[in-house]
Design an enzyme around this catalytic site. Structure first.
Site, PDB file in Angstrom:
ATOM      1  N   GLU A  76      -1.080  -5.553  15.791  1.00  0.00           N
ATOM      2  CA  GLU A  76      -1.011  -4.191  16.342  1.00  0.00           C
ATOM      3  C   GLU A  76      -2.264  -3.906  17.158  1.00  0.00           C
ATOM      4  OE1 GLU A  76      -0.274  -1.523  13.075  1.00  0.00           O
ATOM      5  OE2 GLU A  76       1.602  -2.512  12.550  1.00  0.00           O
ATOM      6  N   THR A  91       8.610  -0.278   7.339  1.00  0.00           N
ATOM      7  CA  THR A  91       7.529   0.711   7.479  1.00  0.00           C
ATOM      8  C   THR A  91       6.341   0.277   6.618  1.00  0.00           C
ATOM      9  OG1 THR A  91       8.519   2.004   5.688  1.00  0.00           O
ATOM     10  CG2 THR A  91       9.026   2.705   7.944  1.00  0.00           C
ATOM     11  N   ARG A  99       4.253  -3.425   6.211  1.00  0.00           N
ATOM     12  CA  ARG A  99       3.279  -4.143   7.026  1.00  0.00           C
ATOM     13  C   ARG A  99       4.022  -5.216   7.805  1.00  0.00           C
ATOM     14  NH1 ARG A  99       0.459  -0.450   6.406  1.00  0.00           N
ATOM     15  NH2 ARG A  99      -1.667  -0.323   5.586  1.00  0.00           N
ATOM     16  N   HIS A 150       3.469   2.402  14.501  1.00  0.00           N
ATOM     17  CA  HIS A 150       2.827   2.585  13.186  1.00  0.00           C
ATOM     18  C   HIS A 150       2.476   4.064  12.949  1.00  0.00           C
ATOM     19  CE1 HIS A 150       0.396   0.350   9.885  1.00  0.00           C
ATOM     20  NE2 HIS A 150       0.871   1.500   9.450  1.00  0.00           N
ATOM     21  N   GLY A 209       7.940   1.110  -5.223  1.00  0.00           N
ATOM     22  CA  GLY A 209       6.813   2.001  -5.505  1.00  0.00           C
ATOM     23  C   GLY A 209       7.138   3.420  -5.057  1.00  0.00           C
ATOM     24  N   ARG A 210       6.063   4.201  -4.894  1.00  0.00           N
ATOM     25  CA  ARG A 210       6.241   5.628  -4.584  1.00  0.00           C
ATOM     26  C   ARG A 210       7.099   5.870  -3.347  1.00  0.00           C
ATOM     27  NH1 ARG A 210       0.892   4.817  -5.216  1.00  0.00           N
ATOM     28  NH2 ARG A 210      -0.234   5.882  -6.892  1.00  0.00           N
ATOM     29  N   ILE A 211       6.791   5.142  -2.261  1.00  0.00           N
ATOM     30  CA  ILE A 211       7.492   5.435  -0.996  1.00  0.00           C
ATOM     31  C   ILE A 211       8.954   5.019  -1.104  1.00  0.00           C
ATOM     32  CG2 ILE A 211       7.577   4.941   1.481  1.00  0.00           C
ATOM     33  CD1 ILE A 211       4.480   4.624   1.372  1.00  0.00           C
TER      34      ILE A 211
HETATM   35  C1  DGY Z   1      -0.931   3.251   5.163  1.00  0.00           C
HETATM   36  O1  DGY Z   1      -1.474   4.275   4.713  1.00  0.00           O
HETATM   37  O2  DGY Z   1      -1.072   2.145   4.647  1.00  0.00           O
HETATM   38  C2  DGY Z   1      -0.068   3.434   6.336  1.00  0.00           C
HETATM   39  O3  DGY Z   1       0.393   2.250   6.872  1.00  0.00           O
HETATM   40  C3  DGY Z   1      -0.758   4.297   7.360  1.00  0.00           C
HETATM   41  O4  DGY Z   1       0.074   5.324   7.594  1.00  0.00           O
END
Ligand code: DGY
Length: 323
Positions: free
Chosen positions: A264, A233, A235, A283, A153-155
């Protein structure tokens, strides 16, 4: 109209909301307890919440007026979306504005774990540094290495753009192939097993869903090379943490860069935090001032639009908007 906020918002967005509506804000820097959520939602037409607030079917039943849930995050796994949809409640989230910032952090973890940045910092401060040593803190090269993106996806695509600057070979796996992005970013689509077995760095970029929960377990970790690194980064629940600990502690995996955990805040005594080959962050993927302000602004835009009956910028369940 009344809205309930589970945290004070950064920037101007809190004031913007207060000028438009009657706002009830939980004032503490930690999530509101369940009883407080129930109290706040009993009369609320809208809610703005964080990923730390569990919004389940039972809570929704006790919120008879609720019409919009605006999540200040891209991930919305804390909300029971099917239950909200059944009740005609619109759910919104804040994608896009945090893409580059989160990709920066994923790349920071790639560099930190492979070049032993955190270990090096601890060592420099320890007073044990005696001389320039040809074998001190030897790490692994990032440039020219193979990066596997699980989820595209985007990230993930933003991480790929950074990886190109490091001359990395970029593999990706997703539930669907994205031919345009695949070509423009110079990546190769592969199966998950192939991605795991070929990559020097596996970076996770999938949302948490029933299908991705525990997606990286004992069997998947066993496919990774012993000199490879896992970066998460996304979940925490995407990874079986007990299996990850076993792989890292036994040397079957070189290291992990983690920003997220199954639970968390992660317990300071968590086994993963005892390992030197883990870089652990709290996080903070989207944690720059500018990005948090943008996320809050977008969450407010979503909430105001949803409550006024217009289509918000980022609905999760647009079907409740009807025709
Ligand atoms: C999100 O936006 O889902 C991130 O985990 C928070 O930075």
């Amino acid at each position: 109209m009344r809205v309930y906020l589970t945290r004070r918002l950064p920037g101007e967005s809190q004031r913007r909301l207060e000028q438009a509506l009657s706002v009830d804000t939980w004032p503490e820097p930690v999530p509101p307890p369940r009883e407080e959520l129930l109290r706040g939602l009993a009369e609320a037409d809208g809610m703005l919440c964080l990923l730390t607030d569990q919004v389940d079917a039972l809570l929704l039943e006790m919120a008879p007026r609720l019409r919009v849930i605006s999540v200040m995050a891209v991930g919305y796994n804390n909300v029971d979306v099917p239950a909200a949809t059944r009740r005609g409640i619109l759910v919104t989230h804040t994608p896009g504005v945090l893409t580059e910032t989160t990709a920066d952090l994923a790349f920071a973890l790639i560099l930190a774990i492979s070049r032993r940045i955190v270990e090096g910092d601890r060592f420099t401060r320890s007073g044990n540094w005696q001389t320039w040593d040809p074998s001190l803190l030897l790490g692994r090269d990032v440039h020219g290495a193979v990066l596997g993106l699980a989820g595209f996806g985007r990230i993930a695509q933003a991480v790929a753009r950074r990886a190109r600057g490091f001359d990395m070979t970029i593999l990706y796996h997703d539930t669907r192939r994205l031919p345009v992005e695949e070509v423009s970013l110079g990546t190769e689509f592969v199966s998950l097993p192939e991605l795991l077995s070929r990559s020097d760095f596996v970076s996770l970029h999938v949302p948490l869903t029933p299908a991705t929960r525990g997606m990286i377990g004992e069997a998947e970790l066993a496919l990774m090379r012993p000199d490879a690194f896992l970066i998460n980064t996304a979940r925490g629940e995407v990874v079986d943490e007990a299996a990850l600990y076993r792989a890292l502690a036994s040397g079957r995996l070189a290291g992990a860069g983690l920003d997220v955990y199954a639970r968390e805040p992660v317990d300071a005594a968590h086994p993963l935090l005892t390992l030197d080959n883990v870089v652990a962050l709290p996080h903070v993927g989207s944690a720059t001032r500018a990005t948090r302000v943008r996320m809050a602004d977008l969450a407010v835009d979503n909430l105001l639009a949803g409550l006024s009956g217009t289509r918000p910028p980022h609905p999760v369940n647009p079907e409740v908007l009807g025709g």
